[in-house]
Design an enzyme around this catalytic site. Structure first.
Site, PDB file in Angstrom:
ATOM      1  CE  LYS A 178      11.870  -0.745 -53.697  1.00  0.00           C
ATOM      2  NZ  LYS A 178      11.034   0.504 -53.575  1.00  0.00           N
ATOM      3  CG  HIS A 218      13.821  -2.080 -57.147  1.00  0.00           C
ATOM      4  ND1 HIS A 218      13.721  -3.147 -56.762  1.00  0.00           N
ATOM      5  CD2 HIS A 218      12.449  -1.339 -57.361  1.00  0.00           C
ATOM      6  CE1 HIS A 218      12.345  -3.476 -56.338  1.00  0.00           C
ATOM      7  NE2 HIS A 218      11.617  -2.188 -56.728  1.00  0.00           N
TER       8      HIS A 218
END
Length: 222
Positions: free
Chosen positions: A103, A105
């Site tokens: 991921k 963000h």
């Protein structure tokens, strides 16, 4: 133990343990197959967690600090086992699992749930181990996050088949990484319990099927 017998019948009724003609991921033609993807209801996943929790308490014990379930099948296993350990044994165990994709963000990172710390003792929870590839990947990933100690591996069924050498895949993992391996049931226990026994009015392993499984294990088993 009673939970082992109950688990074998549970797999049959859930259409997870089936007998016939199959080809494994490794290309072996096998007379039996374990497909944990066939668990599909809330009642089934709740029962499955109870069986894993019982296996942990009877075999692995409390020698760990956090449950880790490799994506994807290990994710629901880790969650339902953590819930069962809490409800059955009042043991509030942290759990975590990995993302298949990093991921980029928000909080980022590749681990969801408990963030492993140096010195944490980790128990990996899996469905069925064939070659041990996913466990080796989990070992690398977890050690890239923290200096953890992976103490145990728990699976639903030990097929007792050779891995890359002359040992079972579970034995190879124990020798290579020092991981204590445990299974809710083994194929030997399945044969011993189901041979000429009726489940819901049907004999699952008759003499002919028992012979086929034994021939398969003579060729690929340990």
């Amino acid at each position: 133990m009673d939970y082992k017998k109950e688990f074998i019948e549970f797999m049959i009724r859930s259409n997870v343990l089936t007998f016939g003609d199959f080809v494994t991921k490794s290309g072996r033609r096998t007379p039996y197959f374990v497909n944990t993807g066939n668990y599909k209801t809330g009642a089934q996943i709740a029962k499955l967690g109870r069986f894993y929790a019982e296996c942990i308490m009877h075999q692995a014990g409390r020698n760990f600090d956090v449950l880790y379930g490799p994506a994807y099948k290990g994710i629901p296993l880790a969650v339902t086992t953590a819930v069962s350990l809490y409800h059955q044994y009042q043991w509030d165990v942290p759990y975590c699992f990995n993302r298949k994709e990093q991921k980029d963000h928000g909080e980022g990172g590749g681990i969801v749930g408990w963030q492993p710390n140096n010195g944490d003792r980790v128990l990996i929870i899996e469905d069925v181990i064939t070659a041990g590839t996913s466990v080796r990947e989990s070992w690398q990933l977890l050690h890239s996050v923290a200096a953890v100690n992976i103490t145990s591996l728990v699976v639903s069924v030990d097929r007792r088949e050779r891995g890359t050498g002359h040992q079972t895949a579970l034995q190879e993992l124990e020798e290579a990484f020092g991981i204590k391996t445990h299974a809710i049931v083994t194929i030997d226990e399945i044969i011993g319990y189901l041979h000429n026994r009726e489940v819901d009015g049907k004999v699952i392993i008759d003499d002919a099927m028992k012979l086929r499984i034994e021939e398969y294990l003579r060729e690929y088993g340990v």
